[in-house]
Motif scaffolding. Structure first.
Motif, PDB file in Angstrom:
ATOM      1  N   GLU A  72      73.879  40.782  85.911  1.00 48.76           N
ATOM      2  CA  GLU A  72      74.767  41.363  84.901  1.00 48.76           C
ATOM      3  C   GLU A  72      74.020  41.598  83.599  1.00 48.76           C
ATOM      4  O   GLU A  72      74.175  42.636  82.950  1.00 48.76           O
ATOM      5  CB  GLU A  72      75.954  40.428  84.677  1.00 48.76           C
ATOM      6  CG  GLU A  72      76.936  40.896  83.627  1.00 48.76           C
ATOM      7  CD  GLU A  72      78.061  39.905  83.419  1.00 48.76           C
ATOM      8  OE1 GLU A  72      78.643  39.900  82.311  1.00 48.76           O
ATOM      9  OE2 GLU A  72      78.356  39.137  84.347  1.00 48.76           O
ATOM     10  N   GLU A  76      73.522  44.815  81.003  1.00 55.90           N
ATOM     11  CA  GLU A  76      74.212  44.766  79.712  1.00 55.90           C
ATOM     12  C   GLU A  76      73.377  44.149  78.594  1.00 55.90           C
ATOM     13  O   GLU A  76      73.560  44.470  77.428  1.00 55.90           O
ATOM     14  CB  GLU A  76      75.520  43.989  79.858  1.00 55.90           C
ATOM     15  CG  GLU A  76      76.484  44.629  80.858  1.00 55.90           C
ATOM     16  CD  GLU A  76      77.741  43.804  81.048  1.00 55.90           C
ATOM     17  OE1 GLU A  76      77.772  42.652  80.553  1.00 55.90           O
ATOM     18  OE2 GLU A  76      78.687  44.292  81.687  1.00 55.90           O
ATOM     19  N   THR A 189      80.692  41.175  74.988  1.00 53.90           N
ATOM     20  CA  THR A 189      79.782  42.228  75.438  1.00 53.90           C
ATOM     21  C   THR A 189      80.355  43.612  75.212  1.00 53.90           C
ATOM     22  O   THR A 189      79.668  44.519  74.732  1.00 53.90           O
ATOM     23  CB  THR A 189      79.446  42.050  76.928  1.00 53.90           C
ATOM     24  OG1 THR A 189      78.873  40.755  77.130  1.00 53.90           O
ATOM     25  CG2 THR A 189      78.460  43.116  77.380  1.00 53.90           C
ATOM     26  N   HIS A 190      81.653  43.790  75.508  1.00 53.73           N
ATOM     27  CA  HIS A 190      82.274  45.110  75.408  1.00 53.73           C
ATOM     28  C   HIS A 190      83.298  45.205  74.281  1.00 53.73           C
ATOM     29  O   HIS A 190      83.682  46.313  73.888  1.00 53.73           O
ATOM     30  CB  HIS A 190      82.966  45.478  76.735  1.00 53.73           C
ATOM     31  CG  HIS A 190      82.041  45.462  77.912  1.00 53.73           C
ATOM     32  ND1 HIS A 190      81.074  46.419  78.108  1.00 53.73           N
ATOM     33  CD2 HIS A 190      81.928  44.586  78.942  1.00 53.73           C
ATOM     34  CE1 HIS A 190      80.412  46.156  79.219  1.00 53.73           C
ATOM     35  NE2 HIS A 190      80.911  45.051  79.749  1.00 53.73           N
TER      36      HIS A 190
END
Length: 332
Positions: A72, A76, A189-190
């Protein structure tokens, strides 16, 4: 005469510091110290063993976290130590296993009950990193780990160990804070979440309010203290005098506990509000960092409410260290 570190050696140290998130380490010793205070015990050798075990298990979780998320992170967070190739996955996994074994070994020096709690803590950490982190049970699992860490300090310090159960309310408050921070971190993260930072802010204010108003229960009943001899100028302290002194807040100490509760709430409150108003990844990550740093004044407030003023003030000394380290290595 020692040789200066080469550029390659400095780079390796930097990579391991990032992997282990050393800037968050300052938030760890307070768990054991707050647990000892909440249990009505003075810190001792067992507390030191518990702190050492906690530091090792915390770092084991950090290394295992990046090992489990290496694919992941490659998409990212390609700058992280594993996807960037600065540390191999095998080295990270080996470090996690070695740190876990070391942590359990240190806990065993504090006695079998402390080892039992440390084993439960290690199991919770590995379960979180290897499977539960990305499930709805993730925040609760992390909260359980932090609560167990506080109970480890209480169990390693108190004799007999059944008195460690007096620290359960403090463990619950620390767990609630950890749950809130972990829930927010799932969006760092988002970004994109407004409700989660607001909910975390509500939890923070609730914990702070509880710390400001809650008075610890009196020590469990025991045999009455012997009556003072008429010839003695001062009363003869009973067998529970130390425990009572630590368990009940001093007349001047509730003010310190309230001030520390405000300091705890003020650390992440503004950052959480900003993340709610503008749920970007950057602001969400800053809110998570603030939540991690707020753990220290929370631990200090828990110690102050238990009457351990010296422990509370000592923990506050870790705040500048945490801030200085955070400027060099991100705690998230």
């Amino acid at each position: 005469m020692t040789r200066p570190l080469t550029g390659a050696a400095t780079g390796r140290l930097r990579a391991w510091a990032e992997l282990l998130r050393v800037s968050a380490l300052a938030s760890v010793p307070g768990d054991a110290l707050a647990g000892a205070a909440a249990a009505g015990a003075r810190p001792g050798r067992g507390t030191l063993w518990a702190i050492g075990a906690s530091l090792c298990l915390y770092e084991a979780g950090m290394a295992l976290n990046d090992w489990a998320d290496r694919e992941e992170d490659a998409a990212e967070r390609p700058h992280r130590p594993l996807p960037s190739g600065r540390i191999t996955p095998a080295a990270a996994l080996a470090a996690s296993a070695a740190l876990t074994a070391t942590g359990l070994g240190l806990a065993s020096r504090a006695g079998r009950p402390a080892l039992t709690v440390a084993t439960a803590l290690a199991t919770t950490v590995w379960a979180y990193d290897l499977g539960l982190k990305h499930t709805p049970a993730g925040p609760a699992t992390m909260a359980t780990a932090r609560a167990l860490d506080l109970l480890l300090g209480a169990t390693a310090t108190t004799h007999p160990q059944h008195r460690a159960f007096r620290s359960l309310p403090a463990a619950a408050l620390l767990g609630a804070h950890t749950y809130a921070v972990t829930a927010v971190s799932r969006h760092e993260t988002h970004g994109g979440s407004t409700r989660t930072p607001l909910a975390a802010l509500a939890v923070t204010l609730t914990v702070a309010g509880t710390l400001s108003t809650h008075t610890p229960p009196s020590p469990p009943p025991g045999p009455p203290a012997p009556r003072p001899h008429p010839a003695l100028p001062f009363p003869n302290p009973g067998p529970h005098s130390v425990r009572s002194h630590l368990g009940r807040p001093h007349p001047g100490r509730p003010h310190l506990g309230s001030l520390l509760a405000l300091a705890y709430a003020g650390t992440p409150a503004t950052l959480l509000l900003h993340a709610a108003l503008n749920p970007s990844a950057a602001l969400t990550e800053r809110a998570v960092g603030g939540g991690i740093r707020a753990t220290i004044p929370l631990q200090a407030a828990l110690a102050a409410r238990a009457g351990a003023t010296g422990t509370a003030l000592g923990l506050l000394g870790l705040v500048p260290l945490a801030r200085a380290l955070a400027r060099k290595v991100s705690p998230t």
